[in-house]
Design a protein around this motif. Structure first.
Motif, short mmCIF file in Angstrom:
data_model
loop_
_atom_site.label_atom_id
_atom_site.label_comp_id
_atom_site.label_asym_id
_atom_site.label_seq_id
_atom_site.Cartn_x
_atom_site.Cartn_y
_atom_site.Cartn_z
N ARG A 2 66.35 11.87 56.36
CA ARG A 2 66.97 13.11 56.84
C ARG A 2 66.94 13.09 58.37
O ARG A 2 65.88 13.18 58.98
CB ARG A 2 66.22 14.32 56.29
CG ARG A 2 66.39 14.47 54.79
CD ARG A 2 65.54 15.61 54.22
NE ARG A 2 65.84 15.79 52.81
CZ ARG A 2 66.75 16.64 52.32
NH1 ARG A 2 67.41 17.43 53.16
NH2 ARG A 2 66.98 16.72 51.04
N ILE A 4 67.89 14.44 62.16
CA ILE A 4 68.07 15.66 62.91
C ILE A 4 68.37 15.30 64.37
O ILE A 4 67.63 14.54 65.00
CB ILE A 4 66.82 16.56 62.86
CG1 ILE A 4 66.56 17.02 61.43
CG2 ILE A 4 66.96 17.76 63.81
CD1 ILE A 4 65.28 17.83 61.27
N ARG A 18 63.24 13.46 59.84
CA ARG A 18 62.27 14.45 59.37
C ARG A 18 61.28 13.80 58.44
O ARG A 18 61.64 13.03 57.56
CB ARG A 18 62.98 15.61 58.67
CG ARG A 18 62.00 16.67 58.17
CD ARG A 18 62.64 18.01 57.97
NE ARG A 18 63.56 18.07 56.84
CZ ARG A 18 63.17 18.25 55.57
NH1 ARG A 18 61.89 18.32 55.26
NH2 ARG A 18 64.09 18.33 54.62
N SER A 156 76.01 16.71 54.97
CA SER A 156 75.45 17.83 55.71
C SER A 156 76.19 19.10 55.28
O SER A 156 76.91 19.11 54.29
CB SER A 156 75.56 17.58 57.21
OG SER A 156 74.83 18.55 57.95
N GLU A 188 70.86 19.01 59.22
CA GLU A 188 70.45 17.62 59.03
C GLU A 188 71.59 16.81 58.45
O GLU A 188 72.52 17.36 57.85
CB GLU A 188 69.26 17.54 58.06
CG GLU A 188 68.05 18.33 58.44
CD GLU A 188 66.92 18.25 57.41
OE1 GLU A 188 65.77 18.44 57.81
OE2 GLU A 188 67.21 17.99 56.22
#
Length: 286
Positions: A2, A4, A18, A156, A188
């Motif tokens: 994930r 970001i 993440r 997303s 994300e």
């Protein structure tokens, strides 16, 4: 994984992965790419380097207080799909389309998770649209449908905020779909291997001030992700970082009686099972 995108302590774009519910690994602090745009251009070699960086986990930072950026900073193309759920086509007084209805959204028309959506002073007809986004990871032209999902890096969320009176003034929707800061993208990018093929079978919701206003399942799309990738690639080469914004289900404010528009002080949330939650407050244009 994930991913970001965020602003680091030097106010520069940065990219993280993440880990757990409340932290990320800062890839740039470990010599990695500063953006998902850059990483996607690196292909599988870049992804392998990221996996190694996650294993090292050298620099972690909390998600609390993070200043989010849209997951892809500068996509070459952001192709949005209209009328891609039968119930939404019906509430909009259209027959279900026989071919994907495609329009463009420009980078200036969306903000990141947590940032305000801006209602322009020229209209009060500010509508919400909860949507799944497919992000291209592998370039291609004339992509066969059966190979299309191999070209998708991940997924997303998008709020396809629309200024309805401007959208419907003509048969071309582009103007009402591209007011500055009227949509949202994030928070994300979830890689495709974490979700069902084509992100199919996931529950989707939009909530306005906590009230559920849209609810559907991604399996209800008329044209699934594989079809959209294949059809769009017939017209143009798809490149890493390009977005396919896959359409919204019924429940939009324009079709309600009485109509329901986003107002300053509101909070709009888009949530898709296993993909995440995109939340934005609404403000008036300054």
């Amino acid at each position: 994984m994930r991913f970001i995108a965020f602003l680091n302590d030097q106010d520069q774009p940065a990219l993280g992965v993440r880990v757990g519910a409340d932290a990320l690994i800062d890839l740039g602090a470990d010599g990695g790419p500063a953006s998902l745009d850059e990483l996607l251009r690196q292909g599988e070699a870049g992804m392998q380097a990221v996996r190694a960086a996650v294993e090292r986990g050298i620099v972690r930072r909390p998600l609390a207080g993070l200043r989010y950026l849209p997951p892809v900073l500068n996509p070459g193309k952001a192709l949005a799909i209209g009328l891609n759920y039968v119930d939404h086509a019906a509430e909009s007084s259209f027959d279900p389309p026989k071919h994907p209805v495609v329009f463009q959204r420009y980078r200036s028309s969306w903000v990141a998770h947590g940032q305000p959506l801006v209602r322009p002073h020229v209209s009060t007809q500010f509508d919400y649209e909860a949507e799944l986004v497919a992000v291209i990871g592998k370039a291609g032209r004339y992509i066969p449908r059966e190979q299309a999902l191999a070209h998708v890096a991940g997924y997303s969320l998008f709020n396809d905020g629309s200024i309805r009176d401007y959208q419907l003034r003509t048969n071309q929707w582009l103007l009402g779909k591209n007011f500055d800061d009227s949509g949202a993208f994030g928070p994300e990018l979830v890689t495709a291997d974490e979700l069902p093929p084509g992100a199919k079978g996931l529950q989707l919701q939009c909530r306005l001030n906590g009230q559920t206003v849209q609810e559907a399942n991604t399996r209800d799309m008329i044209f699934d992700v594989a079809t959209l990738v294949s059809v769009c690639s017939q017209a143009m080469a798809l490149e890493p970082g390009d977005l396919l914004i896959t359409g919204t289900p019924s429940g939009v404010g324009m079709a309600r009686k009485p109509q329901l528009w986003m107002q300053p002080g509101d909070v709009c949330e888009v949530e898709i099972e296993r993909v995440g939650l995109l939340r934005n407050p609404i403000v008036d244009e300054g």
